[in-house]
Design a protein around this motif. Structure first.
Motif, PDB file in Angstrom:
ATOM      1  N   SER A 183     -10.569   2.895   0.956  1.00  9.89           N
ATOM      2  CA  SER A 183      -9.436   3.494   1.659  1.00  9.89           C
ATOM      3  C   SER A 183      -8.166   3.185   0.888  1.00  9.89           C
ATOM      4  CB  SER A 183      -9.327   2.970   3.096  1.00  9.89           C
ATOM      5  OG  SER A 183      -9.009   1.596   3.094  1.00  9.89           O
ATOM      6  N   ALA A 184      -7.174   4.063   1.065  1.00 10.23           N
ATOM      7  CA  ALA A 184      -5.878   3.872   0.421  1.00 10.23           C
ATOM      8  C   ALA A 184      -4.813   4.398   1.371  1.00 10.23           C
ATOM      9  CB  ALA A 184      -5.829   4.607  -0.913  1.00 10.23           C
ATOM     10  N   VAL A 185      -4.047   3.455   1.943  1.00  9.27           N
ATOM     11  CA  VAL A 185      -2.976   3.807   2.878  1.00  9.27           C
ATOM     12  C   VAL A 185      -1.704   3.150   2.360  1.00  9.27           C
ATOM     13  CG1 VAL A 185      -2.170   3.687   5.257  1.00  9.27           C
ATOM     14  CG2 VAL A 185      -4.626   3.887   4.789  1.00  9.27           C
ATOM     15  N   GLY A 186      -0.812   3.967   1.823  1.00  9.32           N
ATOM     16  CA  GLY A 186       0.394   3.412   1.214  1.00  9.32           C
ATOM     17  C   GLY A 186       0.000   2.525   0.055  1.00  9.32           C
ATOM     18  N   GLU A 187       0.510   1.292   0.046  1.00  8.88           N
ATOM     19  CA  GLU A 187       0.163   0.371  -1.041  1.00  8.88           C
ATOM     20  C   GLU A 187      -1.101  -0.437  -0.767  1.00  8.88           C
ATOM     21  OE1 GLU A 187       3.023  -1.925   1.589  1.00  8.88           O
ATOM     22  OE2 GLU A 187       3.192   0.010   0.607  1.00  8.88           O
ATOM     23  N   ARG A 188      -1.670  -0.292   0.430  1.00  9.92           N
ATOM     24  CA  ARG A 188      -2.874  -1.049   0.795  1.00  9.92           C
ATOM     25  C   ARG A 188      -4.127  -0.278   0.395  1.00  9.92           C
ATOM     26  NH1 ARG A 188      -2.140  -4.809   5.364  1.00  9.92           N
ATOM     27  NH2 ARG A 188      -4.267  -4.236   5.861  1.00  9.92           N
ATOM     28  N   VAL A 189      -4.867  -0.848  -0.571  1.00  7.62           N
ATOM     29  CA  VAL A 189      -6.069  -0.193  -1.077  1.00  7.62           C
ATOM     30  C   VAL A 189      -7.244  -1.152  -0.894  1.00  7.62           C
ATOM     31  CG1 VAL A 189      -7.163   0.861  -3.102  1.00  7.62           C
ATOM     32  CG2 VAL A 189      -4.696   1.065  -2.773  1.00  7.62           C
ATOM     33  N   THR A 190      -8.282  -0.685  -0.226  1.00  6.29           N
ATOM     34  CA  THR A 190      -9.499  -1.477  -0.069  1.00  6.29           C
ATOM     35  C   THR A 190     -10.518  -0.974  -1.077  1.00  6.29           C
ATOM     36  OG1 THR A 190      -9.072  -1.782   2.285  1.00  6.29           O
ATOM     37  CG2 THR A 190     -11.304  -2.222   1.524  1.00  6.29           C
ATOM     38  N   VAL A 191     -11.041  -1.914  -1.879  1.00  9.04           N
ATOM     39  CA  VAL A 191     -11.988  -1.569  -2.928  1.00  9.04           C
ATOM     40  C   VAL A 191     -13.233  -2.428  -2.759  1.00  9.04           C
ATOM     41  CG1 VAL A 191     -12.354  -1.422  -5.423  1.00  9.04           C
ATOM     42  CG2 VAL A 191     -10.065  -1.058  -4.492  1.00  9.04           C
ATOM     43  N   ASN A 192     -14.406  -1.808  -2.900  1.00  9.06           N
ATOM     44  CA  ASN A 192     -15.673  -2.534  -2.858  1.00  9.06           C
ATOM     45  C   ASN A 192     -16.155  -2.701  -4.299  1.00  9.06           C
ATOM     46  OD1 ASN A 192     -17.923  -3.788  -1.893  1.00  9.06           O
ATOM     47  ND2 ASN A 192     -18.963  -1.921  -1.278  1.00  9.06           N
ATOM     48  N   PHE A 193     -16.014  -3.940  -4.826  1.00 12.02           N
ATOM     49  CA  PHE A 193     -16.372  -4.235  -6.207  1.00 12.02           C
ATOM     50  C   PHE A 193     -17.828  -4.669  -6.311  1.00 12.02           C
ATOM     51  CE2 PHE A 193     -11.753  -4.804  -6.328  1.00 12.02           C
ATOM     52  CZ  PHE A 193     -11.433  -4.138  -7.498  1.00 12.02           C
ATOM     53  N   GLN A 194     -18.437  -4.361  -7.464  1.00  7.29           N
ATOM     54  CA  GLN A 194     -19.833  -4.702  -7.737  1.00  7.29           C
ATOM     55  C   GLN A 194     -20.140  -6.180  -7.505  1.00  7.29           C
ATOM     56  OE1 GLN A 194     -19.761  -3.275 -11.904  1.00  7.29           O
ATOM     57  NE2 GLN A 194     -21.818  -2.550 -11.453  1.00  7.29           N
ATOM     58  N   HIS A 195     -19.316  -7.050  -8.059  1.00 10.18           N
ATOM     59  CA  HIS A 195     -19.622  -8.480  -8.071  1.00 10.18           C
ATOM     60  C   HIS A 195     -18.670  -9.319  -7.224  1.00 10.18           C
ATOM     61  CE1 HIS A 195     -22.418  -7.419 -11.192  1.00 10.18           C
ATOM     62  NE2 HIS A 195     -21.437  -6.941 -11.936  1.00 10.18           N
ATOM     63  N   GLN A 196     -17.844  -8.657  -6.403  1.00  9.05           N
ATOM     64  CA  GLN A 196     -16.889  -9.403  -5.568  1.00  9.05           C
ATOM     65  C   GLN A 196     -16.920  -8.937  -4.119  1.00  9.05           C
ATOM     66  OE1 GLN A 196     -15.209 -12.048  -6.470  1.00  9.05           O
ATOM     67  NE2 GLN A 196     -14.076 -12.276  -4.579  1.00  9.05           N
ATOM     68  N   GLY A 197     -17.424  -7.747  -3.881  1.00  8.39           N
ATOM     69  CA  GLY A 197     -17.424  -7.205  -2.524  1.00  8.39           C
ATOM     70  C   GLY A 197     -16.102  -6.541  -2.208  1.00  8.39           C
ATOM     71  N   LYS A 198     -15.820  -6.388  -0.913  1.00  4.62           N
ATOM     72  CA  LYS A 198     -14.602  -5.689  -0.490  1.00  4.62           C
ATOM     73  C   LYS A 198     -13.371  -6.577  -0.662  1.00  4.62           C
ATOM     74  CE  LYS A 198     -16.325  -2.241   2.624  1.00  4.62           C
ATOM     75  NZ  LYS A 198     -16.274  -1.651   3.942  1.00  4.62           N
ATOM     76  N   VAL A 199     -12.338  -5.972  -1.262  1.00  7.66           N
ATOM     77  CA  VAL A 199     -11.085  -6.682  -1.508  1.00  7.66           C
ATOM     78  C   VAL A 199      -9.935  -5.763  -1.108  1.00  7.66           C
ATOM     79  CG1 VAL A 199      -9.627  -7.753  -3.265  1.00  7.66           C
ATOM     80  CG2 VAL A 199     -12.113  -7.925  -3.456  1.00  7.66           C
ATOM     81  N   LEU A 200      -8.978  -6.294  -0.352  1.00  7.02           N
ATOM     82  CA  LEU A 200      -7.763  -5.562  -0.005  1.00  7.02           C
ATOM     83  C   LEU A 200      -6.723  -5.859  -1.079  1.00  7.02           C
ATOM     84  CD1 LEU A 200      -6.088  -3.814   1.929  1.00  7.02           C
ATOM     85  CD2 LEU A 200      -5.475  -5.922   3.126  1.00  7.02           C
ATOM     86  N   ILE A 201      -6.203  -4.804  -1.698  1.00 10.49           N
ATOM     87  CA  ILE A 201      -5.287  -4.954  -2.822  1.00 10.49           C
ATOM     88  C   ILE A 201      -3.954  -4.289  -2.497  1.00 10.49           C
ATOM     89  CG2 ILE A 201      -4.902  -4.248  -5.227  1.00 10.49           C
ATOM     90  CD1 ILE A 201      -7.957  -4.573  -5.570  1.00 10.49           C
ATOM     91  N   ASP A 202      -2.866  -4.959  -2.876  1.00  8.00           N
ATOM     92  CA  ASP A 202      -1.531  -4.396  -2.757  1.00  8.00           C
ATOM     93  C   ASP A 202      -1.256  -3.642  -4.059  1.00  8.00           C
ATOM     94  OD1 ASP A 202       1.174  -3.814  -2.696  1.00  8.00           O
ATOM     95  OD2 ASP A 202       1.768  -5.804  -1.985  1.00  8.00           O
ATOM     96  N   ALA A 203      -1.402  -2.317  -4.029  1.00  6.69           N
ATOM     97  CA  ALA A 203      -1.278  -1.504  -5.233  1.00  6.69           C
ATOM     98  C   ALA A 203       0.145  -1.464  -5.776  1.00  6.69           C
ATOM     99  CB  ALA A 203      -1.790  -0.092  -4.968  1.00  6.69           C
ATOM    100  N   SER A 204       1.125  -1.945  -5.014  1.00  6.22           N
ATOM    101  CA  SER A 204       2.479  -2.037  -5.559  1.00  6.22           C
ATOM    102  C   SER A 204       2.605  -3.266  -6.460  1.00  6.22           C
ATOM    103  CB  SER A 204       3.522  -2.088  -4.442  1.00  6.22           C
ATOM    104  OG  SER A 204       3.447  -3.306  -3.725  1.00  6.22           O
ATOM    105  N   GLN A 205       1.638  -4.182  -6.392  1.00  7.82           N
ATOM    106  CA  GLN A 205       1.636  -5.398  -7.201  1.00  7.82           C
ATOM    107  C   GLN A 205       0.568  -5.387  -8.294  1.00  7.82           C
ATOM    108  OE1 GLN A 205       4.029  -7.848  -6.673  1.00  7.82           O
ATOM    109  NE2 GLN A 205       4.826  -6.298  -5.284  1.00  7.82           N
ATOM    110  N   VAL A 206      -0.523  -4.654  -8.070  1.00  6.39           N
ATOM    111  CA  VAL A 206      -1.653  -4.617  -9.002  1.00  6.39           C
ATOM    112  C   VAL A 206      -1.917  -3.169  -9.379  1.00  6.39           C
ATOM    113  CG1 VAL A 206      -4.107  -5.089  -9.302  1.00  6.39           C
ATOM    114  CG2 VAL A 206      -2.699  -6.660  -7.964  1.00  6.39           C
TER     115      VAL A 206
END
Length: 62
Positions: free
Chosen positions: A30-53
């Motif tokens: 999901s991607a709502v504004g700067e909040r992006v949830t990504v499901n990574f192969q070797h880390q699982g689900k991570v909430l990322i602030d796309a304005s910072q990363v």
């Protein structure tokens, strides 16, 4: 302070995290504004602030 940041990412896109290549590729859930949830192969689900990363889109692995 939150601005009018708009992520160019959308669900289903494949990305890599520039600071954590060991996580492998991830699929945007999901991607709502700067909040992006990504499901990574070797880390699982991570909430990322796309304005910072700056996640880098990649071709989907085969």
């Amino acid at each position: 302070m939150t601005g009018a940041f708009q992520s160019f990412l959308e669900p289903g896109q494949i990305v890599v995290h520039p600071d954590h290549p060991e996580w492998g590729w991830g699929q945007v859930q999901s991607a709502v504004g700067e909040r992006v949830t990504v499901n990574f192969q070797h880390q699982g689900k991570v909430l990322i602030d796309a304005s910072q990363v700056s996640l880098s889109p990649v071709q989907k692995p085969r």
